[in-house]
Enzyme design. Structure first.
Site, PDB file in Angstrom:
ATOM      1  N   ASN A  10     -37.781  -2.525  39.406  1.00  0.00           N
ATOM      2  CA  ASN A  10     -36.405  -2.265  39.806  1.00  0.00           C
ATOM      3  C   ASN A  10     -36.237  -2.885  41.192  1.00  0.00           C
ATOM      4  O   ASN A  10     -36.723  -2.347  42.177  1.00  0.00           O
ATOM      5  CB  ASN A  10     -36.157  -0.756  39.837  1.00  0.00           C
ATOM      6  CG  ASN A  10     -34.797  -0.405  40.401  1.00  0.00           C
ATOM      7  OD1 ASN A  10     -33.953  -1.293  40.610  1.00  0.00           O
ATOM      8  ND2 ASN A  10     -34.563   0.875  40.648  1.00  0.00           N
ATOM      9  N   LYS A  12     -33.669  -3.167  42.918  1.00  0.00           N
ATOM     10  CA  LYS A  12     -32.627  -2.492  43.714  1.00  0.00           C
ATOM     11  C   LYS A  12     -31.705  -3.548  44.351  1.00  0.00           C
ATOM     12  O   LYS A  12     -31.503  -4.600  43.770  1.00  0.00           O
ATOM     13  CB  LYS A  12     -33.268  -1.550  44.740  1.00  0.00           C
ATOM     14  CG  LYS A  12     -34.253  -0.578  44.062  1.00  0.00           C
ATOM     15  CD  LYS A  12     -34.681   0.561  44.924  1.00  0.00           C
ATOM     16  CE  LYS A  12     -35.631   1.466  44.138  1.00  0.00           C
ATOM     17  NZ  LYS A  12     -36.035   2.650  44.880  1.00  0.00           N
ATOM     18  N   HIS A  99     -30.464   6.430  37.877  1.00  0.00           N
ATOM     19  CA  HIS A  99     -31.417   6.395  38.997  1.00  0.00           C
ATOM     20  C   HIS A  99     -30.945   7.373  40.075  1.00  0.00           C
ATOM     21  O   HIS A  99     -29.740   7.506  40.306  1.00  0.00           O
ATOM     22  CB  HIS A  99     -31.522   4.969  39.557  1.00  0.00           C
ATOM     23  CG  HIS A  99     -32.685   4.808  40.483  1.00  0.00           C
ATOM     24  ND1 HIS A  99     -32.655   5.269  41.778  1.00  0.00           N
ATOM     25  CD2 HIS A  99     -33.916   4.285  40.285  1.00  0.00           C
ATOM     26  CE1 HIS A  99     -33.825   5.019  42.346  1.00  0.00           C
ATOM     27  NE2 HIS A  99     -34.618   4.421  41.462  1.00  0.00           N
ATOM     28  N   GLU A 101     -30.779   7.109  43.147  1.00  0.00           N
ATOM     29  CA  GLU A 101     -29.930   6.486  44.171  1.00  0.00           C
ATOM     30  C   GLU A 101     -28.489   6.379  43.675  1.00  0.00           C
ATOM     31  O   GLU A 101     -27.546   6.497  44.457  1.00  0.00           O
ATOM     32  CB  GLU A 101     -30.508   5.111  44.556  1.00  0.00           C
ATOM     33  CG  GLU A 101     -31.774   5.282  45.385  1.00  0.00           C
ATOM     34  CD  GLU A 101     -32.800   4.177  45.243  1.00  0.00           C
ATOM     35  OE1 GLU A 101     -32.461   3.100  44.714  1.00  0.00           O
ATOM     36  OE2 GLU A 101     -33.961   4.381  45.651  1.00  0.00           O
ATOM     37  N   GLU A 171     -38.995  10.015  38.190  1.00  0.00           N
ATOM     38  CA  GLU A 171     -39.123   9.557  39.578  1.00  0.00           C
ATOM     39  C   GLU A 171     -38.778  10.699  40.535  1.00  0.00           C
ATOM     40  O   GLU A 171     -37.601  10.945  40.810  1.00  0.00           O
ATOM     41  CB  GLU A 171     -38.154   8.397  39.836  1.00  0.00           C
ATOM     42  CG  GLU A 171     -38.350   7.212  38.920  1.00  0.00           C
ATOM     43  CD  GLU A 171     -37.780   5.949  39.531  1.00  0.00           C
ATOM     44  OE1 GLU A 171     -38.526   4.976  39.637  1.00  0.00           O
ATOM     45  OE2 GLU A 171     -36.598   5.941  39.936  1.00  0.00           O
ATOM     46  N   GLY A 177     -39.854   5.259  47.718  1.00  0.00           N
ATOM     47  CA  GLY A 177     -39.757   4.464  48.946  1.00  0.00           C
ATOM     48  C   GLY A 177     -40.329   5.155  50.168  1.00  0.00           C
ATOM     49  O   GLY A 177     -40.115   4.723  51.293  1.00  0.00           O
ATOM     50  N   SER A 217     -43.293   5.050  44.772  1.00  0.00           N
ATOM     51  CA  SER A 217     -44.397   4.505  45.590  1.00  0.00           C
ATOM     52  C   SER A 217     -45.634   4.148  44.767  1.00  0.00           C
ATOM     53  O   SER A 217     -46.758   4.265  45.251  1.00  0.00           O
ATOM     54  CB  SER A 217     -44.762   5.472  46.720  1.00  0.00           C
ATOM     55  OG  SER A 217     -43.639   5.692  47.550  1.00  0.00           O
ATOM     56  N   GLY A 238     -40.440   0.036  42.543  1.00  0.00           N
ATOM     57  CA  GLY A 238     -39.452  -0.443  43.514  1.00  0.00           C
ATOM     58  C   GLY A 238     -40.074  -1.468  44.443  1.00  0.00           C
ATOM     59  O   GLY A 238     -40.206  -2.645  44.108  1.00  0.00           O
ATOM     60  N   GLY A 239     -40.511  -1.010  45.607  1.00  0.00           N
ATOM     61  CA  GLY A 239     -41.029  -1.901  46.649  1.00  0.00           C
ATOM     62  C   GLY A 239     -42.067  -2.908  46.164  1.00  0.00           C
ATOM     63  O   GLY A 239     -41.967  -4.107  46.468  1.00  0.00           O
TER      64      GLY A 239
HETATM   65  P1  13P Z   1     -40.595   2.675  45.152  1.00  0.00           P
HETATM   66  O1  13P Z   1     -41.653   2.103  44.229  1.00  0.00           O
HETATM   67  O2  13P Z   1     -40.155   1.720  46.205  1.00  0.00           O
HETATM   68  O3  13P Z   1     -40.979   4.025  45.649  1.00  0.00           O
HETATM   69  O4  13P Z   1     -39.287   2.894  44.232  1.00  0.00           O
HETATM   70  C1  13P Z   1     -39.404   3.559  43.032  1.00  0.00           C
HETATM   71  C2  13P Z   1     -38.096   3.459  42.317  1.00  0.00           C
HETATM   72  O5  13P Z   1     -37.124   4.075  42.713  1.00  0.00           O
HETATM   73  C3  13P Z   1     -38.025   2.607  41.138  1.00  0.00           C
HETATM   74  O6  13P Z   1     -36.845   2.789  40.447  1.00  0.00           O
END
Ligand code: 13P
Length: 255
Positions: A10, A12, A99, A101, A171, A177, A217, A238-239
């Site tokens: 993802n 983002k 999600h 967010e 999640e 993050g 993470s 994510g990251g």
């Molecule tokens: P991180 O891997 O950056 O923690 O993000 C996870 C995420 O929200 C994937 O959708």
């Protein structure tokens, strides 16, 4: 039948179309080695879908393409919205919905997440339905009930046949993050509660086919602890999805 693991990136709100092209080229090149036993998916921003699709198509890459969100109508006067039909045309076979967010910054409710999941299914796009608790919910000891109620709400009106292909992503909000992961045991406990809910909704056979991903993470240094967990079928990343070598290392961990 054993579930096929999935590693989904993802991205983002990261990467311009030019940057997305560069990252996809790197991923696609690495993927030439073909990690056939894992489904690999990238979900760039809407504005990069076409560029990413072109690179993947040119390289005949098995990496799949997904979006990060969708609106629940196929067309109409919904300024700024993107429909499942548009995603389909761009070659998206998956789309993330719900999600945390989106729930936080765009005030998405369980009902909206359900409408989006159904719109995707109607258009033959597989929804990746996100769920996850806040730190306050976890500390109150309500994680399982909260998360499973999100899953139930997202699947209202979804038949067993359609649910079978859907993916759930657990999640925990406090792990996204932050560098703070749920321990694999904590994640497994919640994913197992999600599996029990799916069994209740659709029966054992269907529920055992459905993939549940962990997100929060996840990175090359901790992925090995998640791999053996029986109810975790991969990751929503994510990251670490923004760095080609890290993302491919995550894929390799599931081969
Ligand atoms: P991180 O891997 O950056 O923690 O993000 C996870 C995420 O929200 C994937 O959708």
């Amino acid at each position: 039948m054993a579930r096929r693991p999935m590693i989904a990136g993802n991205w983002k709100m990261n990467k311009t179309a030019a940057e997305a092209t560069e990252l996809t080229q790197k991923l696609s090149f690495e993927y030439m080695k073909e990690y056939k036993s894992v489904d690999v998916l990238v979900c760039p921003p809407f504005t990069s879908l076409r560029s990413v699709r072109i690179v993947l198509g040119f390289d005949k890459s098995p990496i799949k393409l997904g979006a990060q969100d969708v609106f629940w109508e196929d067309e109409g006067a919904f300024t700024g919205a993107i429909s499942p039909k548009m995603l389909k045309e761009l070659g998206c076979t998956y789309c993330i919905v719900g999600h945390s967010e989106r729930r936080e910054f765009f005030h998405e409710t369980d009902e909206m997440v359900n409408a989006k999941a159904r719109a995707l299914i109607r258009n033959n796009i597989i929804p990746i339905i996100c769920c996850g608790e806040s730190l306050a919910t976890r500390e109150a000891g309500e994680t399982a009930s909260y998360v499973t109620s999100q899953v139930r709400a997202a699947l209202v009106g979804v038949t067993a046949d359609d649910a079978q292909r859907a993916v759930i992503a657990y999640e925990p909000i406090w792990a996204i993050g932050t560098g703070r992961t749920a321990t694999p045991e904590m994640a497994e406990e919640t994913c197992s509660a999600i599996r029990d809910t799916l069994i209740e909704l659709y029966g054992d056979e269907i529920a055992q086919e459905m993939r549940i991903l962990y997100g929060g993470s996840m990175k090359p240094s901790n992925v090995k602890h998640f791999v053996p967990m029986p109810n975790i079928d991969g990751g929503l990343i994510g990251g670490a999805a923004l760095v080609a070598t890290d993302f491919i290392d995550l894929v390799k961990a599931y081969v």
